[in-house]
Structure formats: structure tokens, C-alpha cells
Design a protein around this motif. Structure first.
Motif, short mmCIF file in Angstrom:
data_model
loop_
_atom_site.label_atom_id
_atom_site.label_comp_id
_atom_site.label_asym_id
_atom_site.label_seq_id
_atom_site.Cartn_x
_atom_site.Cartn_y
_atom_site.Cartn_z
N GLU A 236 -28.93 -16.38 -10.55
CA GLU A 236 -28.58 -17.97 -10.36
C GLU A 236 -29.63 -18.63 -11.32
OE1 GLU A 236 -28.27 -18.78 -6.40
OE2 GLU A 236 -26.62 -17.88 -6.23
N ASN A 237 -29.09 -19.50 -12.28
CA ASN A 237 -29.85 -20.22 -13.01
C ASN A 237 -31.01 -19.65 -13.68
OD1 ASN A 237 -28.54 -22.64 -12.24
ND2 ASN A 237 -29.40 -22.40 -10.13
N ALA A 238 -30.65 -18.38 -14.19
CA ALA A 238 -31.71 -17.43 -14.81
C ALA A 238 -32.47 -18.10 -16.00
CB ALA A 238 -31.07 -16.23 -15.28
N ALA A 239 -31.72 -18.86 -16.86
CA ALA A 239 -32.53 -19.34 -17.81
C ALA A 239 -33.56 -20.41 -17.46
CB ALA A 239 -31.64 -19.89 -19.07
N LEU B 158 -45.67 -29.52 -9.68
CA LEU B 158 -44.13 -29.32 -9.62
C LEU B 158 -43.57 -28.93 -10.95
CD1 LEU B 158 -41.27 -30.42 -7.05
CD2 LEU B 158 -40.81 -30.17 -9.63
N ILE B 159 -43.01 -27.88 -10.95
CA ILE B 159 -42.54 -27.39 -12.22
C ILE B 159 -41.11 -27.44 -12.09
CG2 ILE B 159 -42.52 -25.79 -14.21
CD1 ILE B 159 -45.30 -24.72 -13.11
N THR B 160 -40.34 -27.84 -13.07
CA THR B 160 -38.82 -28.00 -12.87
C THR B 160 -38.43 -27.66 -14.47
OG1 THR B 160 -36.81 -28.67 -11.84
CG2 THR B 160 -38.41 -30.35 -12.90
N ASP B 161 -37.02 -27.73 -14.55
CA ASP B 161 -36.38 -27.66 -15.73
C ASP B 161 -35.90 -29.15 -16.11
OD1 ASP B 161 -33.29 -27.99 -15.30
OD2 ASP B 161 -34.08 -26.51 -13.79
N ALA C 214 -39.90 -28.11 -17.79
CA ALA C 214 -39.86 -26.94 -18.63
C ALA C 214 -38.69 -27.20 -19.83
CB ALA C 214 -39.80 -25.65 -17.98
N ASN C 215 -38.99 -26.65 -21.01
CA ASN C 215 -37.80 -26.85 -21.56
C ASN C 215 -37.08 -25.45 -22.04
OD1 ASN C 215 -36.30 -26.20 -24.56
ND2 ASN C 215 -37.50 -27.96 -25.42
N VAL C 216 -35.81 -25.44 -21.48
CA VAL C 216 -34.99 -24.28 -21.05
C VAL C 216 -34.76 -23.36 -22.39
CG1 VAL C 216 -32.74 -23.29 -20.20
CG2 VAL C 216 -33.74 -25.40 -19.01
N ALA C 217 -34.30 -24.28 -23.48
CA ALA C 217 -34.20 -23.78 -24.78
C ALA C 217 -35.27 -22.69 -25.24
CB ALA C 217 -33.87 -24.65 -25.77
N ALA C 218 -36.68 -23.10 -25.18
CA ALA C 218 -37.68 -22.41 -25.56
C ALA C 218 -37.85 -21.03 -24.85
CB ALA C 218 -38.85 -23.45 -25.35
N LYS D 120 -35.05 -20.56 -14.48
CA LYS D 120 -36.04 -19.83 -14.02
C LYS D 120 -37.09 -19.43 -14.90
CE LYS D 120 -33.40 -18.83 -9.61
NZ LYS D 120 -32.65 -17.81 -9.12
N ARG D 121 -36.60 -18.76 -15.84
CA ARG D 121 -37.54 -18.13 -17.06
C ARG D 121 -38.23 -19.40 -17.58
NH1 ARG D 121 -32.94 -14.73 -17.99
NH2 ARG D 121 -31.95 -16.36 -19.58
N ALA D 122 -37.81 -20.63 -17.87
CA ALA D 122 -38.57 -21.64 -18.42
C ALA D 122 -39.58 -22.11 -17.67
CB ALA D 122 -37.55 -22.58 -18.96
N ILE D 123 -39.24 -22.29 -16.40
CA ILE D 123 -40.36 -22.46 -15.13
C ILE D 123 -41.21 -21.64 -15.20
CG2 ILE D 123 -40.61 -22.86 -12.73
CD1 ILE D 123 -37.61 -24.02 -12.81
N ALA D 124 -41.02 -20.51 -15.27
CA ALA D 124 -42.11 -19.30 -15.08
C ALA D 124 -42.87 -19.23 -16.20
CB ALA D 124 -41.42 -18.02 -14.73
N ARG D 125 -42.49 -19.55 -17.36
CA ARG D 125 -43.18 -19.70 -18.70
C ARG D 125 -44.37 -20.64 -18.49
NH1 ARG D 125 -40.92 -20.24 -24.66
NH2 ARG D 125 -40.90 -17.75 -24.23
N GLU D 126 -43.93 -21.93 -18.06
CA GLU D 126 -44.92 -23.12 -17.62
C GLU D 126 -45.86 -22.81 -16.76
OE1 GLU D 126 -45.10 -25.80 -19.66
OE2 GLU D 126 -43.38 -25.36 -20.98
#
Length: 270
Positions: free
Chosen positions: A78-81, A231-234, A255-259, A83-89
Motif C-alpha cells: 500500500e502506497n509503496a512509492a 514528521l516525514i511525509t510525502d 519527501a519527493n515521491v518521484a525522486a 513509503k520509499r520516499a519517506i524512508a529515503r528522507e
């Protein structure tokens, strides 16, 4: 969603809860009430679950008390992209040599792909996070004692005298069921008990939630907003949620989801 996938989700949920309600299953599968009722009836006839009023239950329930939380394998997609963007930050806040706590969850799990080249001390109650870091990184990994809840891939203990109180961290990274003006919300009392123990062992609490979590609510409050340092969000965060976070004095990282969709070596190796 195909019938086979719906059936897999239904069978997984009935193992997690005393009764998987029709409403729960409709939300998880995004299917109509009529479709869920047909699925339950079919699985009942196949002898794979028991149909009950308003939902379904397992034929052979787990011995460990179930948690009121989605199974890891369901939530992971769910909302994988986002979550990846948030994790990177989140990992960008870390430095080699840091001691950190990572709470179990599918958003925090995405941190492992960006931690492979790091050398840190990581305390986690997530079996999935620990397993990945042990196999694919040089980070030092510590786990608490307790029971393994397989479907959520977390380790929880109701006791105070586990190794948790012997670990100190500058930051704790944590997901949540929902975020609102009253604070950070979770679904299960046992999860809250474990998370509160972890929070007490860190100077800073970094909350990792995708933008959909600002619309979700639960009856259980984990901690007030003033306990959250960042707080980190997209970038799908609603304006109302942004205002709420800023008013609470919390550092907001968007977080930038596209990046985050750019391929990484660790992602391809995972």
C-alpha cells in the motif's frame, strides 16, 4: 483486485482477528459488500474459514492473541512509492556510528534499502528489518525479547524487564496508524505498550507517515504531538495537515515521491 488475491487477504485477516468483519474486508480489498459476501460464502464451502454473522472467523485460530493491525504482507504494497520516499528522507537524517531505534512497520521497513551502506547501531522490534539488515548490511543489529507475531513481523513483550531499557538512541523512527490534533494513533494496546517503551529510550522521535494517515483515526492515542520532534511525509500532504504539524512546532520534512523512484543498488539487491 482478482478473486485469488481477495481470498488470500481474507484468509490472512481471519487468522489475525477473532472475527474479520465485512467492513474490514471491504476496506482492505476495495471490493463491494456483495463481492465480499460471495467470497466468504465460497471459502466457507471450501472449508477454509467459518462464516459468521457480519463476517468470518478462522477454523483454527492462532494461539497467540491476535493484534488489531494489518498483516505485513498486505500493508507492504500500500502506497509503496510514498513509503520509499519517506524512508529515503529518514535515512538522510542518520550518520555512521549513530545509535537508532526503528519500530516495526511497512514504512519503516523501507529504510533498510538505504541503510545497506551504513554502519550504525540499530535496535528494532521488527523481525523483517533485522533479517534484512543482517543479510545485506554491516550495521550492528539488536532485538528485544518477546513473542514473534508472524503476520505483522514484529516482536512484542508485555514485560518491562527486556533488553529495551538497556539501549539508548538519539533518534527513534516510527510509523503510525493515524495522526490527528490529539496525537499519534495506533490500533492495538500491546503495540502501544511496546512503542512507548521504545520512545522512552530515544531523545528524538521521528514519525514516518504517508499522506493518507492524516485522514485515518483510531480510538487509541500513542503519544501527543508535542512528543514528536520531526514528521516525514510525502508531497501529497493536505494543507490542513501541514498547518496542524507546523502549529504543533514539529519539524516537517516533505519527501519527493518521484525522486525515490530512481533505482538504487540496494533496492535491486533486496
Amino acid at each position: 483486485m482478482h478473486e485469488r488475491e481477495r481470498h488470500r487477504i481474507i484468509l490472512s485477516l481471519v487468522q489475525e482477528r477473532p472475527v474479520a468483519t465485512i467492513q474490514d474486508l471491504m476496506e482492505l480489498t476495495e471490493a463491494s459488500e456483495a463481492t465480499i459476501r460471495r467470497d466468504i460464502a465460497a471459502l466457507h464451502v471450501q472449508g477454509r474459514l467459518r462464516r459468521v454473522r457480519g463476517g468470518a472467523e478462522a477454523l483454527h485460530p492462532q494461539q497467540i492473541s491476535p493484534l488489531a493491525a494489518k498483516p505485513f504482507r498486505i500493508s507492504e504494497g500500500e502506497n509503496a512509492a510514498k513509503k520509499r520516499a519517506i524512508a529515503r528522507e529518514a535515512v538522510a537524517l542518520c550518520n555512521d556510528g549513530d545509535a537508532i531505534i526503528i519500530n516495526g512497520g511497512t514504512t519503516t521497513f523501507q529504510m533498510v534499502h538505504y541503510l545497506t551502506a551504513r554502519r550504525m547501531q540499530v535496535f528494532t522490534n521488527s523481525f523483517a528489518i533485522a533479517e534484512h539488515l543482517i543479510k545485506h548490511s554491516k550495521n550492528q543489529v539488536m532485538l528485544p525479547g518477546g513473542s514473534v507475531y508472524r503476520d505483522q513481523s514484529i516482536i512484542l513483550s508485555p514485560f518491562d524487564n527486556d533488553v529495551t531499557r538497556n539501549f539508548y538512541a538519539q533518534r527513534m523512527f516510527m510509523g503510525a496508524q493515524g495522526v490527528g490534533p490529539l496525537g499519534v494513533m495506533e490500533q492495538d494496546a500491546l503495540i502501544i505498550q511496546a512503542e512507548q517503551k521504545l520512545i522512552n529510550q530515544a531523545d528524538e522521535l521521528v514519525l514516518m507517515v504517508d499522506s493518507t494517515k492524516f485522514q485515518r483515526r483510531s480510538s487509541l492515542i500513542l503519544c501527543p504531538l508535542n512528543r514528536v520532534s520531526a514528521l516525514i511525509t510525502d508531497d501529497g500532504i493536505p494543507d490542513s495537515a501541514r498547518a496542524m504539524i507546523e502549529e504543533a512546532g514539529i519539524k516537517l520534512i516533505v519527501a519527493n515521491v518521484a525522486a525515490a523512484e530512481q533505482p538504487t543498488k540496494s533496492s535491486s539487491a533486496a
